[in-house]
Write an enzyme that holds these catalytic residues in place. Structure first.
Site, PDB file in Angstrom:
ATOM      1  N   HIS A  84      11.484  -8.651  34.110  1.00 39.18           N
ATOM      2  CA  HIS A  84      10.372  -7.778  34.980  1.00 39.18           C
ATOM      3  C   HIS A  84      10.557  -8.758  36.526  1.00 39.18           C
ATOM      4  CE1 HIS A  84       7.599  -6.691  31.546  1.00 39.18           C
ATOM      5  NE2 HIS A  84       8.894  -5.810  31.797  1.00 39.18           N
ATOM      6  N   HIS A  97       8.034   2.566  33.521  1.00 36.77           N
ATOM      7  CA  HIS A  97       8.226   1.037  33.107  1.00 36.77           C
ATOM      8  C   HIS A  97       9.761   1.110  32.510  1.00 36.77           C
ATOM      9  CE1 HIS A  97       7.335  -2.967  32.282  1.00 36.77           C
ATOM     10  NE2 HIS A  97       8.177  -2.535  31.121  1.00 36.77           N
ATOM     11  N   ASP A 137      12.373  -1.682  33.975  1.00 33.00           N
ATOM     12  CA  ASP A 137      13.139  -2.589  33.112  1.00 33.00           C
ATOM     13  C   ASP A 137      14.747  -2.236  33.490  1.00 33.00           C
ATOM     14  OD1 ASP A 137      11.151  -3.749  31.508  1.00 33.00           O
ATOM     15  OD2 ASP A 137      11.219  -2.269  29.839  1.00 33.00           O
ATOM     16  N   HIS A 181      17.078  -2.320  26.733  1.00 34.60           N
ATOM     17  CA  HIS A 181      17.759  -3.854  27.060  1.00 34.60           C
ATOM     18  C   HIS A 181      19.181  -4.067  26.511  1.00 34.60           C
ATOM     19  CE1 HIS A 181      13.987  -4.652  28.773  1.00 34.60           C
ATOM     20  NE2 HIS A 181      13.262  -4.962  27.435  1.00 34.60           N
TER      21      HIS A 181
END
Ligand SMILES: [Zn+2]
Length: 307
Positions: free
Chosen positions: A78, A241, A245, A268
């Protein structure tokens, strides 16, 4: 010349780690041109620097973790996203624990911190990684499939689509396109919070994770609905979001990208695989600078807009 950027002055924040629940202090400090972004664990007997690079990412379960030797910093995405959104090239991030504070679960507080310190233009050209041909990573089949792709684009655009099979998520926007050149990162992306499901949170807590998590720093859902009494900040906060990310995960490559990123159910791990795949194909990218700002993608020479 399109110039590198750092902060005008240092700034501090205090919070707790999402997973460790530990109190942590951050000090963001200006850095010389071509330093890049460097995390520094100042709580260890000898301070250890952890520069961001695609190869520094050593764990992508739940969050992106970077390491140098035994020194780690968890949940960098973030803060990295805020740096990508505001175009910060050079920065020291002194940290007193092994996890970045979660603050409100979005990157809005980091954006606020960086903007209140002020952005300084430096006497060095901003270096971009320009993607010259498509690079893709993919995994799974049919309903389980996920993928992420970079293609050539004069600017930086991200497209993300989610598919969670959860009533509260499915009732919101599933797909978002965001162009950084719009100058609207702070307004349209930065406020989107991380999210989780109570059943996962219970399991994580039993394993010593998500100890700092709660309704004030995440969207929390049971099997049917959002539990936060104020509801959502955007109609499509979940997928936004994921864009937030992805911007953080991809900025770990160490330079801003000139590319279009398109992803379906990526996370991720896959975002980091995409960076490594790109770097493994040296003919798929090149480093470029802009001596003449008018040659740069529109919006890139302007300072990032506040809210
Ligand atoms: Zn996140």
């Amino acid at each position: 010349m399109l110039q590198q950027r750092t902060l005008k002055t240092l700034t501090r924040a205090v919070g707790v780690g999402l997973h460790s629940g530990q109190r942590v202090e951050l000090t963001l400090r200006p850095a010389q041109p071509d330093t890049g972004i460097v995390f520094r664990r100042v709580d260890l007997p000898e301070p250890v620097d952890i520069p961001i690079t695609a190869q520094a990412v050593t764990d992508t379960r739940l969050a992106s973790t970077i390491s140098a030797g035994n020194a780690k910093v968890h949940t960098v995405e973030h803060l990295m996203s805020a740096c990508a959104g505001l175009g910060i090239d050079n920065l020291y991030i002194d940290i007193t624990a092994e996890e970045v504070p979660i603050l409100d679960g979005s990157s809005a507080s980091f954006v606020f911190l960086l903007q209140s310190a002020g952005v300084e233009l430096q006497k060095a050209p901003r270096r971009f990684i320009r993607v010259k041909r498509p690079v893709e990573v993919r995994e799974g089949q049919g309903a389980q499939s996920k993928w992420a792709r970079l293609t050539p684009y004069h600017g930086y655009k991200l497209n993300f689509e989610i598919d969670f099979d959860h009533p509260a998520v499915d009732s919101t926007g599933q797909r978002v396109e965001f162009d950084l050149g719009s100058g609207n990162y702070s307004r349209d992306i930065a406020r989107a919070r991380t999210f989780g499901f109570t059943r996962d949170v219970e399991m994580m807590r039993a394993n010593g994770l998500a100890l700092g998590g709660g309704l004030d720093n995440a969207i929390v859902m049971d099997d049917y609905k959002v539990l936060n009494s104020d509801g959502l900040r955007y109609d499509d906060e979940f997928v936004k979001h994921k864009i937030l990310d992805a911007m953080g995960d991809l900025y770990i490559i160490g330079k801003p990208l000139l590319a279009e990123y398109t992803a379906f159910r990526s996370g991720h791990a896959m975002n980091n695989r995409l960076l490594r795949e790109l770097l493994a194909q040296p003919d798929a990218w090149e480093i470029v600078t802009f001596d003449d700002e008018r040659q740069a993608p529109s919006g890139f020479a302007q300072p990032a807009r506040a809210w």
